[in-house]
Design an enzyme around this catalytic site. Sequence first.
Site, short mmCIF file in Angstrom:
data_model
loop_
_atom_site.label_atom_id
_atom_site.label_comp_id
_atom_site.label_asym_id
_atom_site.label_seq_id
_atom_site.Cartn_x
_atom_site.Cartn_y
_atom_site.Cartn_z
N GLY A 18 -17.48 -7.61 4.18
CA GLY A 18 -18.18 -7.93 3.07
C GLY A 18 -17.17 -8.22 1.89
O GLY A 18 -17.68 -7.85 0.76
N ASN A 20 -16.10 -11.11 1.01
CA ASN A 20 -16.75 -12.20 0.05
C ASN A 20 -17.77 -11.78 -0.79
O ASN A 20 -18.05 -12.28 -1.86
CB ASN A 20 -16.87 -13.39 1.04
CG ASN A 20 -16.16 -14.07 1.34
OD1 ASN A 20 -15.46 -15.11 0.42
ND2 ASN A 20 -15.33 -14.10 2.56
N MET A 93 -23.03 -13.05 11.08
CA MET A 93 -22.95 -13.54 12.40
C MET A 93 -23.98 -13.71 13.21
O MET A 93 -23.69 -13.66 14.43
CB MET A 93 -21.91 -12.25 13.16
CG MET A 93 -20.81 -11.81 12.39
SD MET A 93 -19.64 -13.23 12.06
CE MET A 93 -19.13 -13.33 13.72
N LYS A 94 -25.22 -13.96 12.56
CA LYS A 94 -26.36 -14.22 13.31
C LYS A 94 -26.54 -15.94 12.91
O LYS A 94 -26.37 -16.23 11.75
CB LYS A 94 -27.52 -13.35 12.83
CG LYS A 94 -27.60 -11.97 13.28
CD LYS A 94 -28.23 -12.03 14.51
CE LYS A 94 -29.64 -12.77 15.09
NZ LYS A 94 -29.96 -12.58 16.62
N ILE A 95 -27.20 -16.44 13.95
CA ILE A 95 -27.54 -18.04 13.57
C ILE A 95 -29.06 -17.80 13.13
O ILE A 95 -29.80 -17.45 13.68
CB ILE A 95 -27.09 -18.96 15.09
CG1 ILE A 95 -25.74 -18.83 15.12
CG2 ILE A 95 -27.83 -20.25 14.53
CD1 ILE A 95 -25.60 -19.75 16.35
N LEU A 96 -29.25 -18.28 11.90
CA LEU A 96 -30.82 -18.27 11.77
C LEU A 96 -31.31 -19.30 12.25
O LEU A 96 -30.98 -20.41 12.37
CB LEU A 96 -30.77 -18.44 10.00
CG LEU A 96 -29.95 -17.38 9.19
CD1 LEU A 96 -29.97 -17.61 7.65
CD2 LEU A 96 -30.88 -16.12 9.20
N ASN A 110 -23.13 -21.36 3.35
CA ASN A 110 -22.50 -20.59 4.41
C ASN A 110 -21.06 -21.00 4.31
O ASN A 110 -20.60 -22.03 3.78
CB ASN A 110 -22.65 -20.80 5.91
CG ASN A 110 -21.72 -19.87 6.84
OD1 ASN A 110 -21.79 -18.86 6.46
ND2 ASN A 110 -21.38 -20.51 7.88
N HIS A 112 -17.39 -20.98 6.03
CA HIS A 112 -16.74 -20.86 7.44
C HIS A 112 -15.16 -21.18 7.44
O HIS A 112 -14.92 -22.05 6.78
CB HIS A 112 -17.51 -21.91 8.26
CG HIS A 112 -16.84 -21.87 9.70
ND1 HIS A 112 -17.12 -21.09 10.68
CD2 HIS A 112 -16.01 -22.65 10.12
CE1 HIS A 112 -16.54 -21.34 11.69
NE2 HIS A 112 -15.82 -22.29 11.58
C1 GRF Z 1 -14.92 -15.03 6.16
O1 GRF Z 1 -13.38 -15.48 6.41
C2 GRF Z 1 -15.79 -16.21 6.25
O2 GRF Z 1 -15.41 -17.42 6.13
C3 GRF Z 1 -16.45 -16.03 7.54
O3 GRF Z 1 -16.26 -14.62 7.72
C4 GRF Z 1 -15.31 -13.84 7.02
C5 GRF Z 1 -16.25 -12.90 6.20
O4 GRF Z 1 -15.07 -11.94 5.67
N1 GRF Z 1 -17.68 -16.61 7.93
P1 GRF Z 1 -15.70 -10.74 4.76
O5 GRF Z 1 -16.67 -9.90 5.40
O6 GRF Z 1 -16.44 -11.67 3.70
O7 GRF Z 1 -14.68 -10.08 4.31
#
Ligand code: GRF
Length: 192
Positions: A18, A20, A93-96, A110, A112
């Site tokens: 978390g 981000n 980590m789930k695909i909606l 999203n 990525h």
């Molecule tokens: C990030 O690198 C994002 O691009 C990817 O998963 C990671 C998430 O990191 N989808 P965090 O949980 O936000 O620290």
Amino acid sequence: MAKFVGKINTAVFISGRGSNLRNLFKFSKKKYSPIKIILVVTNNKNAKGLNFAKNKNIPFLVNNFKNEIISENKLIKKIKKNKVELICLAGFMKILTNNFIKKYNQPILNIHPSLLPKYKGLNTHQRVINNNEKFTGSTVHLVNSKLDSGKIILQRKIKILKNDNPKTLEKKILKLEYKLYPDAILKFLTNF
Ligand code: GRF
């Protein structure tokens, strides 16, 4: 999307660390920020990012998505009740499913950690190194029901150095993402 008036009610979906989420929350507190984080959703009750939501008193929901359609429909109801206007996936980590995307019917973003359309899916940093790529980066895109495939909003890249490994790339890319995700949201909500 039309120009925003006031701050947009935003839900952030997470599955793990978390960082981000933490960064988007900080961004949401800035005067110029177009978003207000009103809900955190996770499929993982042990997600570290949930502690942050609890500490900051952000309402949160744990949804295990086990019976996918039933769980998603319940989630949609709660999201609509909370008047969520934007969903930001951040390490979710789930695909909606199409069901969710259609019923929600508002933008889902999203982030990525690759230069999409290259390296969709997991283990991007290792795969990038294995293929001797010269550059990597991160992408913010709109979500559709295909993995990491919706329209790209913003992308930034970095050079891969000789001594980089998956860990160093992850660190560098996370740092880049803390600027990229807010910039992409601003771009999307103001002039996309
Ligand atoms: C990030 O690198 C994002 O691009 C990817 O998963 C990671 C998430 O990191 N989808 P965090 O949980 O936000 O620290």
